[in-house]
Design an enzyme around this catalytic site. Sequence first.
Site, PDB file in Angstrom:
ATOM      1  N   ASP A  97      -0.786   8.042   1.329  1.00 40.18           N
ATOM      2  CA  ASP A  97      -1.387   8.698   2.489  1.00 40.18           C
ATOM      3  C   ASP A  97      -1.182  10.172   2.666  1.00 40.18           C
ATOM      4  OD1 ASP A  97      -2.721   6.153   3.320  1.00 40.18           O
ATOM      5  OD2 ASP A  97      -0.743   5.652   3.958  1.00 40.18           O
ATOM      6  N   HIS A 156       7.157   3.441   4.066  1.00 35.01           N
ATOM      7  CA  HIS A 156       6.041   2.253   4.025  1.00 35.01           C
ATOM      8  C   HIS A 156       6.597   1.322   4.454  1.00 35.01           C
ATOM      9  CE1 HIS A 156       2.787  -0.106   2.312  1.00 35.01           C
ATOM     10  NE2 HIS A 156       2.233   0.975   2.068  1.00 35.01           N
ATOM     11  N   HIS A 190      -3.095   1.040  10.001  1.00 35.86           N
ATOM     12  CA  HIS A 190      -3.559   0.545   8.767  1.00 35.86           C
ATOM     13  C   HIS A 190      -4.304   1.399   7.917  1.00 35.86           C
ATOM     14  CE1 HIS A 190      -4.480  -1.683   5.457  1.00 35.86           C
ATOM     15  NE2 HIS A 190      -5.416  -2.844   5.990  1.00 35.86           N
TER      16      HIS A 190
END
Length: 429
Positions: A364, A306, A265
Site C-alpha cells: 500500500d 502488515h 482493509h
Amino acid sequence: MTERTATLTIEGKPPIELPIYEGTLGQDVIDIGTLGGHDVFTFDPGFSATASCRSDITYIDGEKGILLHRGYPIEVLAEKSDYLETCYLLFEGRLPTAAQKTDFENTIRYHTMVNRSMEHFISGFRYDAHPMAMLCGLVGAMSSFYHDALDITDQQHRTISAHRLIAKMPTMAAMCHKHFIGQPYVYPDNTLSYSANFLRMMFATPCEEYVAHPSITKAMDRIFLLHADHEQNASTSTVRLAGSSGANPFACVAAGIAALWGPAHGGANEAVLSMLNEIGDESNILEYIKKAKDKDDPFRLMGFGHRVYKSHDPRATVMRESCNEVLAVLGLENDPLFRLAKKLEQIALEDDYFIAKKLYPNVDFYSGIILKALGIPEEMFTVIFATGRTVGWISHWNEMISNPYRIGRPRQLYTGADTRDFPPIEERT
C-alpha cells in the site's frame, strides 16, 4: 495416511476427539465442526485462528514473506506474467497455453462494454458521490442487466459471469471516476491491453486522446496483478459468506466491494497519502518517527507492517521497482511529496526500532505513491484495488460453489440479559 486426532478435555465432560487435517503447506487444522453436539463452541474474534474453508487458490506464509497463486510465487508472476494471464491462472487453476491465453484475452475484450442503461443508472448519483458508493451500486445492479447467465449451478454460467466481471470492472471504475469529476464517459478501445485501456478510459476525453507511456501501463498492470488475490481476507471472506446463501455472483462481489471500502482493509494506500501530507516536509520526519515509536501517541506510520506478513510483504518488493520507474518516467523524483516518501522509507528501513518490529513498507505504501504520481484522485484508490481484486473474489466464489458447501452461520458468546419479565409501562423506571 493414518488419521490424526486431537483430544479436547472439558471438566465434567467425556474427552472429545477431533480430527486433524494437513494441507499442502502451512499449519495443520483441527476440525471443530462437531463441537456443537457437545454443547460447546470455540471463541475466535476476527477468525484469526479459524480456517473457514478448504482452498487451493492462494497460500500465504506471513513469517517467511511468501505469497503463492496456484503454487506460483507472486514475484515470478509479476516478472513473467501479466494481469490477464494471472486472472486465467486464478480462475481456471492453471497457466494457459498460448492459444488459451489469446482466446481468454479476446473473450475479455468482447465483454468490456456495459449496457447503455448503466450509464443512466450512474447518472442518478450525486455529482460528488464517492466512487466506491457508485461502484458498489453498479456491480450489485449487474444482475438486472446480465441475468441470462445467473444459474450458479451451471459452470458455464459461472464462467460467463466471471468473464463479465473481470472485463467490465475497469469500464465501470472509469465511469465512476468520470462521473465524480464531471467528464463524459470514454468507451473501451479493444485494440489496447487491459491496463492501457483502463488508463485511457480514465484520462482521455472526447476532445483529447490519451496514450499511456509503456512504463506507466506496466505499473498499472502490476498494481492489478499484485492485488488480484490475498487468500481469506475480510472482503474475500465476505464474498464467500454471501455466496454460501446462494446469492448471484454480482451481489456477492458487491458485498466484497462494501467490505473492501472499510479503511482498515482497502483504504490503506489512501491513508499513506494522508500521512505524508500530515508530515508535510522532510524536516519533520524524525519528529514523526518519534511519535510512531510512542505507544501513547495516536500517530501511526501508515503503509508499514502488515497483519499477515511478519517479515516483508513480497508484493512491496515488486511495487517498489515500479514506483521508482514511474517517478523517473514522470520526472517526479524531486517532487517534495515523493522525496518525503523516499526519505521516510529509507529511515524506516534502517531504523533499529522498525527492523526489530518488522515494520517494513508494504504494498500500500508504494501503490499509493504510484497512483498519486499518475494523477489519480485518492477517492479512486480503493476502486482500483477492487478492480484488481475482482478475479480473486470471483475465483473463491466459484471454488466454493463448485464443491459441497453449507451456508455460513457463525455462533456467538452471548453476554446479554437472561429472560426478563415484561413490566407494564406505568411500572417502568
